[in-house]
Design an enzyme around this catalytic site. Structure first.
Site, PDB file in Angstrom:
ATOM      1  N   ASP A  85      21.435  10.976  29.708  1.00 16.00           N
ATOM      2  CA  ASP A  85      21.251  11.927  28.602  1.00 16.00           C
ATOM      3  C   ASP A  85      22.328  13.004  28.694  1.00 16.00           C
ATOM      4  O   ASP A  85      22.822  13.319  29.796  1.00 16.00           O
ATOM      5  CB  ASP A  85      19.865  12.569  28.653  1.00 16.00           C
ATOM      6  CG  ASP A  85      19.581  13.378  27.393  1.00 16.00           C
ATOM      7  OD1 ASP A  85      19.544  12.781  26.299  1.00 16.00           O
ATOM      8  OD2 ASP A  85      19.404  14.607  27.493  1.00 16.00           O
ATOM      9  N   HIS A 127      18.971  23.638  23.330  1.00 16.43           N
ATOM     10  CA  HIS A 127      19.134  23.515  24.790  1.00 16.43           C
ATOM     11  C   HIS A 127      19.175  24.853  25.537  1.00 16.43           C
ATOM     12  O   HIS A 127      18.958  24.885  26.746  1.00 16.43           O
ATOM     13  CB  HIS A 127      20.369  22.691  25.140  1.00 16.43           C
ATOM     14  CG  HIS A 127      21.645  23.165  24.500  1.00 16.43           C
ATOM     15  ND1 HIS A 127      22.216  24.393  24.743  1.00 16.43           N
ATOM     16  CD2 HIS A 127      22.482  22.535  23.621  1.00 16.43           C
ATOM     17  CE1 HIS A 127      23.342  24.515  24.059  1.00 16.43           C
ATOM     18  NE2 HIS A 127      23.527  23.408  23.365  1.00 16.43           N
ATOM     19  N   HIS A 170      15.403  21.377  25.441  1.00  8.92           N
ATOM     20  CA  HIS A 170      16.005  20.124  25.877  1.00  8.92           C
ATOM     21  C   HIS A 170      16.851  20.381  27.112  1.00  8.92           C
ATOM     22  O   HIS A 170      17.549  21.389  27.210  1.00  8.92           O
ATOM     23  CB  HIS A 170      16.901  19.545  24.769  1.00  8.92           C
ATOM     24  CG  HIS A 170      16.141  19.020  23.604  1.00  8.92           C
ATOM     25  ND1 HIS A 170      16.624  18.012  22.797  1.00  8.92           N
ATOM     26  CD2 HIS A 170      14.935  19.356  23.098  1.00  8.92           C
ATOM     27  CE1 HIS A 170      15.747  17.754  21.845  1.00  8.92           C
ATOM     28  NE2 HIS A 170      14.713  18.568  22.009  1.00  8.92           N
ATOM     29  N   ASP A 175      15.104  15.371  30.395  1.00  9.69           N
ATOM     30  CA  ASP A 175      14.973  14.351  29.358  1.00  9.69           C
ATOM     31  C   ASP A 175      15.245  12.956  29.901  1.00  9.69           C
ATOM     32  O   ASP A 175      14.607  11.978  29.496  1.00  9.69           O
ATOM     33  CB  ASP A 175      15.912  14.656  28.189  1.00  9.69           C
ATOM     34  CG  ASP A 175      15.461  15.876  27.398  1.00  9.69           C
ATOM     35  OD1 ASP A 175      14.430  16.465  27.768  1.00  9.69           O
ATOM     36  OD2 ASP A 175      16.141  16.249  26.428  1.00  9.69           O
TER      37      ASP A 175
END
Length: 234
Positions: A7, A57, A152, A157
């Site tokens: 990711d 994020h 995130h 993740d």
């Protein structure tokens, strides 16, 4: 089999507009088991994130300022992922950003280092058509705890996606079977079928009355479209 769940986080949505990778994480699976080995780096992109990306994020320009540039971590990253099958949720997005970073360094595309890439997004769409298939939605569907995912993060993740992938593919390893049964197995099947006695228990009068009342309710609720009545009338 060695697989890498991968990711990234980025400064925006399109590398063609100059957006860059700011975080990359890779989690190792071997024979469908998490090994505990992982690669994780924050990266200084040399630019600010778009406001929308920053809200996703939370990695500010100030936080990333003292982090290494992609060129400083790329060899370590490639050493970790090289030769493994990559598993990515919405793979074209992450692959496009990695390829852009590689291109800036005169390196080959990601598929030259990892020829096989599995995208879990179309996999999820095939398994759950018409439903939401974001990572959060899949965690909820497969009862995977994502309560710490307020923002995130590539490593978080990747670990969540590893659990989702294992849940989505659970049982596939047991689907391999002999197409042709052995003579012994075929004989046993014939013997079992020949000696099998079926026990038939008829419904009682009370059960038949309850069944009829249920059909009446269904017929009313469906404006006369009760399928059971249509079948019994044939």
């Amino acid at each position: 089999m060695r697989q890498i769940i991968l990711d990234t986080e980025t400064t925006g949505l399109d590398p063609k507009l100059g957006h860059r990778v700011i975080e990359v994480a890779a989690v190792e699976l071997v024979d469908r088991r998490l090994t505990g080995n992982h690669f994780h780096r924050y990266i200084n992109p040399g630019r600010a994130s778009d406001e929308g990306a920053l809200q996703v994020h939370g990695l500010s320009e100030e936080f990333l300022r003292d982090k290494p540039k992609f060129s400083e971590i790329v060899n370590e990253f490639l050493d970790f992922v090289r030769g493994a099958e990559l598993i990515i949720h919405n793979a074209p997005f992450d692959a496009a950003f990695l390829n852009c970073e590689f291109d800036l360094l005169d390196l080959k595309s990601i598929t030259e280092y990892c020829p096989e890439i599995m995208d879990t997004l179309p996999m999820a769409r095939n398994l759950h058509p018409g439903k939401r298939n974001s990572l959060d939605a899949l965690c909820e569907r497969y009862q995977i705890d994502n309560s710490t995912r307020t923002l995130h993060g590539a490593l978080l993740d990747a670990n969540l996606l590893a659990e989702v992938y294992l849940a989505m593919t659970r049982g596939q390893e047991s689907l391999i079977m002999d197409i042709e049964p052995t003579p012994q197995a075929a004989a046993a099947t014939r013997y079992a079928a020949a000696t099998l006695e079926l026990l038939v228990i008829a419904a009682s009068v009370e059960e038949l009355m309850e069944h009829e009342m249920q059909l009446v309710d269904i017929d009313k609720a469906s404006n006369g479209a009760c399928v059971w009545r249509k079948l019994t009338a044939v």
